[in-house]
Design a protein around this motif. Structure first.
Motif, PDB file in Angstrom:
ATOM      1  N   MET A   3       0.890  -1.133   0.446  1.00  0.00           N
ATOM      2  CA  MET A   3       0.014  -0.279  -0.163  1.00  0.00           C
ATOM      3  C   MET A   3       0.756   1.241  -0.052  1.00  0.00           C
ATOM      4  O   MET A   3       1.677   1.537   1.202  1.00  0.00           O
ATOM      5  CB  MET A   3      -1.072   0.365   1.287  1.00  0.00           C
ATOM      6  CG  MET A   3      -1.410   1.365   1.168  1.00  0.00           C
ATOM      7  SD  MET A   3      -3.087   1.617  -0.146  1.00  0.00           S
ATOM      8  CE  MET A   3      -3.814  -0.006   0.077  1.00  0.00           C
ATOM      9  N   THR A   4       0.704   2.083  -1.190  1.00  0.00           N
ATOM     10  CA  THR A   4       1.619   3.256  -0.825  1.00  0.00           C
ATOM     11  C   THR A   4       0.476   3.979  -0.895  1.00  0.00           C
ATOM     12  O   THR A   4      -0.729   4.552  -0.764  1.00  0.00           O
ATOM     13  CB  THR A   4       2.269   3.406  -2.401  1.00  0.00           C
ATOM     14  OG1 THR A   4       0.898   3.708  -3.621  1.00  0.00           O
ATOM     15  CG2 THR A   4       3.438   2.284  -3.084  1.00  0.00           C
ATOM     16  N   PHE A   9      -4.709   7.270  -1.475  1.00  0.00           N
ATOM     17  CA  PHE A   9      -5.178   8.062  -2.736  1.00  0.00           C
ATOM     18  C   PHE A   9      -6.102   7.924  -3.185  1.00  0.00           C
ATOM     19  O   PHE A   9      -6.834   8.209  -3.833  1.00  0.00           O
ATOM     20  CB  PHE A   9      -3.930   9.256  -2.662  1.00  0.00           C
ATOM     21  CG  PHE A   9      -4.837  10.997  -3.720  1.00  0.00           C
ATOM     22  CD1 PHE A   9      -4.688  10.659  -2.882  1.00  0.00           C
ATOM     23  CD2 PHE A   9      -4.580  10.615  -5.133  1.00  0.00           C
ATOM     24  CE1 PHE A   9      -6.106  13.010  -3.830  1.00  0.00           C
ATOM     25  CE2 PHE A   9      -5.502  11.773  -6.009  1.00  0.00           C
ATOM     26  CZ  PHE A   9      -5.802  12.850  -5.175  1.00  0.00           C
ATOM     27  N   ILE A  10      -6.226   6.626  -4.985  1.00  0.00           N
ATOM     28  CA  ILE A  10      -6.969   6.653  -5.735  1.00  0.00           C
ATOM     29  C   ILE A  10      -7.801   5.668  -4.836  1.00  0.00           C
ATOM     30  O   ILE A  10      -8.807   6.072  -5.180  1.00  0.00           O
ATOM     31  CB  ILE A  10      -5.501   5.689  -6.737  1.00  0.00           C
ATOM     32  CG1 ILE A  10      -4.714   6.121  -7.505  1.00  0.00           C
ATOM     33  CG2 ILE A  10      -6.869   5.053  -7.021  1.00  0.00           C
ATOM     34  CD1 ILE A  10      -5.740   7.057  -8.004  1.00  0.00           C
ATOM     35  N   THR A  77     -18.581   0.658   1.457  1.00  0.00           N
ATOM     36  CA  THR A  77     -18.267   0.915  -0.417  1.00  0.00           C
ATOM     37  C   THR A  77     -16.219   1.111  -0.296  1.00  0.00           C
ATOM     38  O   THR A  77     -15.410   0.380  -1.315  1.00  0.00           O
ATOM     39  CB  THR A  77     -18.455   1.729  -0.261  1.00  0.00           C
ATOM     40  OG1 THR A  77     -18.289   3.516  -0.248  1.00  0.00           O
ATOM     41  CG2 THR A  77     -19.804   2.378  -1.263  1.00  0.00           C
ATOM     42  N   ALA A  78     -15.727   1.369   1.080  1.00  0.00           N
ATOM     43  CA  ALA A  78     -14.486   1.235   1.429  1.00  0.00           C
ATOM     44  C   ALA A  78     -13.659  -0.219   0.984  1.00  0.00           C
ATOM     45  O   ALA A  78     -12.852  -0.473   0.668  1.00  0.00           O
ATOM     46  CB  ALA A  78     -13.420   2.138   2.154  1.00  0.00           C
ATOM     47  N   ALA A  79     -14.633  -1.439   2.187  1.00  0.00           N
ATOM     48  CA  ALA A  79     -14.344  -2.198   2.479  1.00  0.00           C
ATOM     49  C   ALA A  79     -14.795  -3.112   1.544  1.00  0.00           C
ATOM     50  O   ALA A  79     -14.033  -4.094   0.782  1.00  0.00           O
ATOM     51  CB  ALA A  79     -15.108  -2.860   3.571  1.00  0.00           C
ATOM     52  N   LEU A  80     -15.214  -3.227   0.276  1.00  0.00           N
ATOM     53  CA  LEU A  80     -15.077  -3.586  -0.898  1.00  0.00           C
ATOM     54  C   LEU A  80     -14.022  -2.917  -1.961  1.00  0.00           C
ATOM     55  O   LEU A  80     -13.731  -3.837  -2.537  1.00  0.00           O
ATOM     56  CB  LEU A  80     -17.070  -3.144  -1.661  1.00  0.00           C
ATOM     57  CG  LEU A  80     -16.655  -3.774  -2.998  1.00  0.00           C
ATOM     58  CD1 LEU A  80     -17.154  -5.204  -2.750  1.00  0.00           C
ATOM     59  CD2 LEU A  80     -18.396  -2.462  -3.358  1.00  0.00           C
ATOM     60  N   ILE A  81     -14.419  -1.761  -1.746  1.00  0.00           N
ATOM     61  CA  ILE A  81     -12.948  -1.579  -3.039  1.00  0.00           C
ATOM     62  C   ILE A  81     -11.948  -1.767  -2.545  1.00  0.00           C
ATOM     63  O   ILE A  81     -11.172  -2.298  -3.415  1.00  0.00           O
ATOM     64  CB  ILE A  81     -13.360   0.673  -3.206  1.00  0.00           C
ATOM     65  CG1 ILE A  81     -14.058   1.034  -3.510  1.00  0.00           C
ATOM     66  CG2 ILE A  81     -11.410   0.196  -3.830  1.00  0.00           C
ATOM     67  CD1 ILE A  81     -14.515   1.879  -4.498  1.00  0.00           C
ATOM     68  N   VAL A  82     -11.374  -1.608  -1.469  1.00  0.00           N
ATOM     69  CA  VAL A  82     -10.215  -2.176  -1.846  1.00  0.00           C
ATOM     70  C   VAL A  82      -9.930  -3.647  -1.283  1.00  0.00           C
ATOM     71  O   VAL A  82      -8.723  -3.970  -1.467  1.00  0.00           O
ATOM     72  CB  VAL A  82     -10.058  -2.189   0.131  1.00  0.00           C
ATOM     73  CG1 VAL A  82      -8.397  -2.542   1.353  1.00  0.00           C
ATOM     74  CG2 VAL A  82      -9.500  -0.144   0.257  1.00  0.00           C
ATOM     75  N   GLY A  83     -10.693  -4.714  -1.205  1.00  0.00           N
ATOM     76  CA  GLY A  83     -11.194  -5.975  -1.024  1.00  0.00           C
ATOM     77  C   GLY A  83     -11.098  -5.959  -2.664  1.00  0.00           C
ATOM     78  O   GLY A  83     -10.135  -6.963  -2.816  1.00  0.00           O
TER      79      GLY A  83
END
Length: 118
Positions: A3-4, A9-10, A77-83
């Protein structure tokens, strides 16, 4: 996958845009509609105001409460996107980039509107 700051940011922009898409945008109103009751009231000026209240019981209430809370929906939504980013990076990256670009564009538009319309 590391994770950078750029990835963070993206992913943040993509989560921001997906959350706004689900909670506020008219195009996804059909997704929210089954989970809310629409209440119309006339204000003191004679204008009709529309309020959306989560359904009273069951799973519809749960999703209504979730979709009425920007912060709550943002967590999911954050959990979905990171997952998706970690589990299926090849498939998720184009979708995440599209959401991120749209999120950044929305922020830029707010800034432009603030300075040009003010």
């Amino acid at each position: 996958m590391r994770m950078t700051f750029f990835n963070l940011f993206i992913l943040s922009l993509a989560s921001f845009r997906l959350t706004r898409l689900l909670v506020f945008d008219k195009i996804t109103e059909f997704i929210r509609a089954p989970f809310f009751d629409e209440i119309q009231e006339e204000n003191e000026d004679g204008e009709v105001e529309v309020f959306y209240l989560p359904k009273k019981n069951g799973i519809k209430r749960f999703f209504g409460e979730l979709l009425s809370c920007y912060w709550c929906t943002g967590i999911w939504t954050a959990a979905l996107i990171v997952g998706l980013f970690y589990l299926y990076p090849v498939l998720a990256t184009p979708v995440i980039l599209i959401l991120a670009v749209a999120g950044l564009a929305a922020i830029v538009e707010l800034i432009v509107q603030f300075f040009l319309v003010s």
